[in-house]
Scaffold this motif. Structure first.
Motif, short mmCIF file in Angstrom:
data_model
loop_
_atom_site.label_atom_id
_atom_site.label_comp_id
_atom_site.label_asym_id
_atom_site.label_seq_id
_atom_site.Cartn_x
_atom_site.Cartn_y
_atom_site.Cartn_z
N PRO A 289 46.89 47.52 35.27
CA PRO A 289 47.22 46.19 34.73
C PRO A 289 47.73 45.20 35.77
N HIS A 290 48.31 45.69 36.85
CA HIS A 290 48.86 44.79 37.87
C HIS A 290 47.95 44.68 39.09
N ALA A 291 46.70 45.02 38.94
CA ALA A 291 45.79 45.07 40.10
C ALA A 291 45.70 43.74 40.83
N VAL A 292 45.53 42.64 40.11
CA VAL A 292 45.32 41.35 40.76
C VAL A 292 46.52 40.93 41.61
N PRO A 293 47.74 40.87 41.07
CA PRO A 293 48.86 40.47 41.94
C PRO A 293 49.15 41.48 43.05
N VAL A 294 48.95 42.76 42.79
CA VAL A 294 49.21 43.76 43.82
C VAL A 294 48.20 43.63 44.96
N LEU A 295 46.93 43.39 44.64
CA LEU A 295 45.93 43.21 45.69
C LEU A 295 46.23 41.97 46.52
N HIS A 296 46.66 40.88 45.89
CA HIS A 296 47.04 39.68 46.65
C HIS A 296 48.20 39.98 47.57
N ARG A 297 49.21 40.63 47.06
CA ARG A 297 50.39 40.93 47.86
C ARG A 297 50.05 41.88 49.01
N PHE A 321 34.64 47.47 46.42
CA PHE A 321 34.85 47.35 44.97
C PHE A 321 34.72 45.89 44.53
N LEU A 322 35.32 44.98 45.29
CA LEU A 322 35.28 43.56 44.92
C LEU A 322 33.87 43.00 45.01
N ARG A 323 33.09 43.50 45.93
CA ARG A 323 31.69 43.04 46.06
C ARG A 323 30.83 43.51 44.89
N HIS A 324 31.16 44.68 44.35
CA HIS A 324 30.37 45.26 43.27
C HIS A 324 31.28 45.70 42.13
N PRO A 325 31.93 44.78 41.47
CA PRO A 325 32.87 45.14 40.41
C PRO A 325 32.15 45.66 39.17
N PRO A 326 32.84 46.45 38.34
CA PRO A 326 32.23 46.90 37.08
C PRO A 326 31.98 45.71 36.17
N GLU A 327 31.01 45.86 35.30
CA GLU A 327 30.59 44.74 34.46
C GLU A 327 31.70 44.27 33.53
N PRO A 330 38.32 43.48 33.59
CA PRO A 330 39.14 42.57 32.77
C PRO A 330 39.89 41.53 33.60
N TRP A 331 39.25 40.96 34.59
CA TRP A 331 39.85 39.90 35.39
C TRP A 331 39.07 38.62 35.14
N THR A 332 39.70 37.50 35.41
CA THR A 332 38.98 36.25 35.30
C THR A 332 38.03 36.12 36.49
N PRO A 333 36.92 35.40 36.35
CA PRO A 333 36.03 35.18 37.49
C PRO A 333 36.75 34.54 38.67
N ALA A 334 37.71 33.68 38.36
CA ALA A 334 38.46 33.02 39.45
C ALA A 334 39.27 34.04 40.24
N ASP A 335 39.92 34.98 39.54
CA ASP A 335 40.70 36.01 40.23
C ASP A 335 39.80 36.88 41.10
N GLY A 337 36.82 36.17 42.34
CA GLY A 337 36.28 35.40 43.46
C GLY A 337 37.32 35.17 44.54
N HIS A 338 38.53 34.83 44.14
CA HIS A 338 39.58 34.56 45.14
C HIS A 338 39.94 35.82 45.91
N LEU A 339 40.05 36.95 45.21
CA LEU A 339 40.37 38.19 45.90
C LEU A 339 39.25 38.60 46.86
N THR A 340 38.01 38.41 46.43
CA THR A 340 36.88 38.75 47.29
C THR A 340 36.90 37.91 48.56
N THR A 341 37.08 36.62 48.40
CA THR A 341 37.14 35.72 49.57
C THR A 341 38.28 36.10 50.49
N CYS A 342 39.43 36.40 49.90
CA CYS A 342 40.62 36.75 50.69
C CYS A 342 40.38 37.99 51.53
N HIS A 343 39.81 39.02 50.92
CA HIS A 343 39.59 40.26 51.67
C HIS A 343 38.45 40.14 52.67
N GLU A 344 37.42 39.38 52.34
CA GLU A 344 36.33 39.16 53.29
C GLU A 344 36.85 38.44 54.53
#
Length: 496
Positions: A289-297, A321-327, A330-335, A337-344
Motif C-alpha cells: 500500500p505504501h509503494a508509491v511514497p516509499v519508491l519516491h523516498r 517493473f515500472l517499464r512493464h507494470p501489471p495491468e 492500483p496506482w494513478t497513471p500520473a504516479d 509515469g512520474h516514478l518511471t521518469t524519476c528512476h530512468e
C-alpha cells in the motif's frame, strides 16, 4: 527403524546417532548457525538414495504428500489417542512403548498431522508435564526426523522456559525450524524474541518459516531487524520482502531524517524483491500500500548516497517493473509515469557505468559475474573485460561464458569456444556429488546481501506453492488470482 535403544525407563542410548547429536556436532564445528547445507544431510538420510530436490525444510514447505512406508500412517486423532493411553497409564512409559511410538511416528509426515494432533491434545486436556516429558524424549533421542518433529510439537503444547535451548539447537536445522519456531512462540514468555533468535540461526527455508511467524510483531528490535537483514534468505528474498516491509513499517522508517546505510540497503532489497516477484509466489509491489511514497523516498535517498553495485541492481529491478507494470496496478497513471521518469533519470547518471566498469576491471574477483546484468542493462561494451575473465580459466558453470557468447561480437566466438575447450581439458573427473542439492549460496554470505543470481526462479517451487495456496496467474501483466497470502504449509491456526 528405531536407531537408538530405549531403556525400561523410557530413556535412550547407543545405536544410530540422533538428530540432536547431529545438531551438537554442527554447533561445535560451525557455531550457532546458519550451518552449511542447512544442516543437511540428517542422520536418517539414505546415503545410497536419490538426492533430495529440496534441501532443509523445503519438502515440508512446498510438497503435500504422504511417504511410502507400506503401512497406512496414523492420523492426528489416532496419535492423540495413543498419547492419551500412554499418559493415563498407572506406570511410567516403558522403553518398549517409547520405541514403538518412535517407529509409529516415523511412518507419518509431521506436517500432515501436526494441526489435528494439536487440536485433539487440547480437546482431551492432556497433562502438560506428561506432554513435555514425551516431547523431550522424542526430540532428544529420536533418530528419524518425523518423530523428532512430533516431539517438538508436543513441547509447544506442554513445554516451558526450560526447553528454550533445546528448541533453539534443534531448530537450527532447517528441516526442524518450523516446528521449533512454533514451539518457541507458544512455550516461551518472550515468544517473538525467541522466534527471532532462531530465525537468525538459519538462512534457507528455516528462516522463511520462522520469519513468517513474526508477521505483525510489535517488538521494535525485531521490526528494525526485518527491515535490514531479516528478509534475506538463500531461497528467494521475494518470500519475505512484503512481510518485512509491512511488519517493519518501511514507510515510517524511511520518513525519518536519518536513514542508516543498512536500512537503505534493506529497503532497496525489499523493493527490488517485491518488483521481481509480482505475479510470483508472494505479494509484490502492486500489493504494497505504501509503494508509491516509499519508491519516491528511496530514489531521493539513493541520489545522495555513495553508489554500490547492489544499489544499482535494485534500481534496475524496480525500473524494469515500472517499464512493464501489471495491468491492474492500483496506482494513478500520473504516479506511475512520474516514478518511471524519476528512476530512468537516476539510472542515466554517469556514476553507474563507472561503477560497473570498475567492478569488471579485476577479472579475478569472485563476484565478477554480479556486474554482468547491470552492464547489459546499461548497454556497456564489456568484451575486453569478459575475455580477460575467461583467460583466468573460471569454472565452466561461471555465467560469464554464456554471457560472453551472447553479448560479444561474432568474431570472438571462436576464441571463447577455444578457451572453453582448454578449460574443459583441464577439468578433473567429477567426484560423487554430495547427498543433497547445492544451495544457492553459503549461509555465511547472507550478511553481505542477496547472494542469488538476480531474477532466478525455481519453477517447481512456484508452481507447487500456487497449487497449495491458490490459483495461478497467466502472466506478469495480470494479477488475477494473485496469492495475497501465500500459505507455506505448517501455518494453519491450530498449529500456530
Amino acid at each position: 527403524m528405531t536407531g537408538s535403544w530405549w531403556g525400561r525407563d523410557g530413556s535412550a542410548g547407543g545405536g544410530s546417532p540422533t538428530l540432536l547429536d547431529h545438531a551438537r556436532t554442527l554447533r561445535a564445528q560451525h557455531g550457532p548457525g546458519p550451518w552449511p547445507w542447512s544442516g543437511d544431510p540428517l542422520p536418517d538420510a539414505d546415503p545410497d538414495g536419490a538426492r533430495p530436490v529440496l534441501v532443509g525444510g523445503g519438502a515440508d514447505a512446498l510438497l503435500h504428500r504422504t511417504p511410502d512406508h507400506g503401512a497406512v500412517p496414523p492420523t492426528g486423532v489416532e496419535l492423540a489417542e495413543r498419547l492419551e493411553l500412554l499418559l493415563s497409564a498407572p506406570v511410567p512409559t516403558s522403553g518398549d512403548e517409547m520405541g514403538l511410538l518412535h517407529d509409529l511416528l516415523a511412518t507419518c509426515r509431521a506436517i500432515e498431522v501436526a494441526d489435528a494432533l494439536s487440536t485433539e491434545v487440547r480437546c482431551r486436556a492432556l497433562p502438560s508435564e506428561g506432554l513435555r516429558r514425551l516431547g523431550r524424549q522424542l526430540a532428544e533421542h529420536g533418530t528419524h526426523r518425523e518423530p523428532v518433529k512430533i516431539g517438538l510439537v508436543l513441547l509447544g503444547l506442554g513445554g516451558d522456559a526450560r526447553d528454550r535451548e533445546l528448541l533453539l539447537l534443534l531448530g537450527s536445522l532447517d528441516e526442524l525450524t518450523l516446528y521449533a519456531a512454533v514451539a518457541l512462540r507458544r512455550s516461551q514468555p518472550d515468544g517473538d524474541l525467541a522466534v527471532h533468535a532462531l530465525a537468525r540461526r538459519v538462512a534457507g527455508w528455516g528462516r522463511i518459516q520462522a520469519v513468517r511467524l513474526l508477521r505483525g510483531t510489535t517488538v521494535p528490535g525485531i521490526r528494525a531487524g526485518l527491515l535490514r537483514e531479516g528478509f534475506r534468505n538463500t531461497v528467494m528474498n521475494e518470500y519475505l520482502a512484503h512481510l518485512a516491509a509491512t511488519t517493519g513499517n518501511l514507510h515510517g522508517a524511511l520518513r525519518r531524517p536519518h536513514v542508516d546505510t543498512p536500512l537503505l540497503a534493506g529497503a532497496g532489497g525489499m523493493l527490488a524483491a517485491m518488483a521481481a516477484t509480482q505475479g510470483g509466489p508472494a505479494p509484490g509491489l502492486a500489493d504494497y500500500p505504501h509503494a508509491v511514497p516509499v519508491l519516491h523516498r528511496y530514489a531521493d535517498l539513493v541520489q545522495l548516497r555513495t553508489p554500490t553495485l547492489a544499489m544499482l541492481r535494485n534500481l534496475i529491478d524496480i525500473t524494469v517493473f515500472l517499464r512493464h507494470p501489471p495491468e491492474d496496478l492500483p496506482w494513478t497513471p500520473a504516479d506511475t509515469g512520474h516514478l518511471t521518469t524519476c528512476h530512468e533519470q537516476l539510472l542515466r547518471e554517469p556514476r553507474w557505468p563507472a561503477l560497473v566498469l570498475d567492478h569488471l576491471a579485476d577479472p579475478r574477483r569472485p563476484d565478477f559475474h554480479r556486474a554482468l546484468g547491470p552492464a547489459e542493462f546499461l548497454r556497456l561494451s564489456t568484451t575486453p573485460q569478459l575475455l580477460a575473465r575467461l583467460e583466468t580459466g573460471p569454472a565452466l558453470l561461471d555465467p560469464v561464458w554464456a554471457h560472453a557468447l551472447r553479448t560479444g561480437h561474432r568474431r570472438h566466438a571462436a576464441h571463447i569456444l577455444d578457451l572453453a575447450g582448454r578449460r574443459l581439458a583441464d577439468t578433473p573427473s567429477p567426484r560423487k556429488p554430495p547427498p543433497t542439492c547445492a544451495p544457492t549460496a553459503h549461509p555465511s554470505r547472507l550478511a553481505g546481501g542477496d547472494t542469488r543470481a538476480r531474477g532466478s526462479r525455481h519453477p517447481r517451487a512456484v508452481s507447487e506453492v500456487t497449487a497449495i495456496g491458490g490459483s495461478g496467474r497467466g502472466g506478469r501483466g495480470s494479477s488475477a488470482g494473485r496469492l495475497h497470502r501465500v500459505k507455506i504449509l505448517g501455518f494453519p491456526m491450530a498449529f500456530q
